[in-house]
Design a protein around this motif. Sequence first.
Motif, PDB file in Angstrom:
ATOM      1  N   ASN A   1       0.844  -1.193   0.000  1.00  0.00           N
ATOM      2  CA  ASN A   1       0.000   0.000   0.000  1.00  0.00           C
ATOM      3  C   ASN A   1       0.877   1.239   0.000  1.00  0.00           C
ATOM      4  O   ASN A   1       2.080   1.177   0.245  1.00  0.00           O
ATOM      5  CB  ASN A   1      -0.911   0.011   1.237  1.00  0.00           C
ATOM      6  N   ALA A   2       0.252   2.389  -0.275  1.00  0.00           N
ATOM      7  CA  ALA A   2       0.983   3.647  -0.300  1.00  0.00           C
ATOM      8  C   ALA A   2       1.329   4.078   1.124  1.00  0.00           C
ATOM      9  O   ALA A   2       0.595   3.768   2.066  1.00  0.00           O
ATOM     10  CB  ALA A   2       0.148   4.730  -0.984  1.00  0.00           C
TER      11      ALA A   2
ATOM     12  N   THR B   1      -3.682   4.270   1.485  1.00  0.00           N
ATOM     13  CA  THR B   1      -3.597   4.411   0.031  1.00  0.00           C
ATOM     14  C   THR B   1      -4.669   5.361  -0.484  1.00  0.00           C
ATOM     15  O   THR B   1      -4.414   6.203  -1.354  1.00  0.00           O
ATOM     16  CB  THR B   1      -3.736   3.036  -0.638  1.00  0.00           C
TER      17      THR B   1
END
Length: 215
Positions: free
Chosen positions: A91-92, A134
């Motif tokens: 994920n971000a 995210t």
Amino acid sequence: MRLAELSERSGVAAATIKYYLREGLLPPGERVTATQADYGTAHLQRLKLVRALIQVGRVPVAAAKEVLAALEDDSLDHHSRLGVAVEALPNAPEPSSGDPYAQAARASVDALIDGLGWQYGGSDPEGSSGAYLTLLAAVTALARLGYPCGTEELAPYAAAATQMAVTDLDLVERYATPAEQVEAAVALTVLYEPVLLSLRRLAQAQESARRFVRP
């Protein structure tokens, strides 16, 4: 079956299987000689899960071990096991808390989640979910570029996502065992995302033509 047959039937290279054995991602086979072991259908199933995590989901080995440990933890309910698996996907990173665009994005995202009554996977003082972070990063980027991304704009996407979640879990529940369902949750989450993106683009083209192409 011996290692060579396990490799052939699983589609995983023998060297990779040996690596999974060394790392504890795959349980050892039944020893028949000092250098050979027998493997069963449980090893085939575990290989499918490990491959879904590492090769499809690009989950680091350490995180894959956590997923496998959760799968075998009888104290966890099925929801928690599926959550550990999906949360292991990349994920971000969380945007900087001092960024005013990130602050505005967080306000929009939190208001959206609160309005929907979603209780899982959102902002949590003990650690937000990867999906939440995210989403926050994406909305921050939209805000920084000046594109509409408030609660009003996000709400239709959330409504569509709610229906897609029902479809996702219907697919996962087609599989019989918890191990198969965890594997499916990871693989389908990863593999269906480009399907969703492609269908969205095709639908955009259709709607654009409906609006702007003259008969």
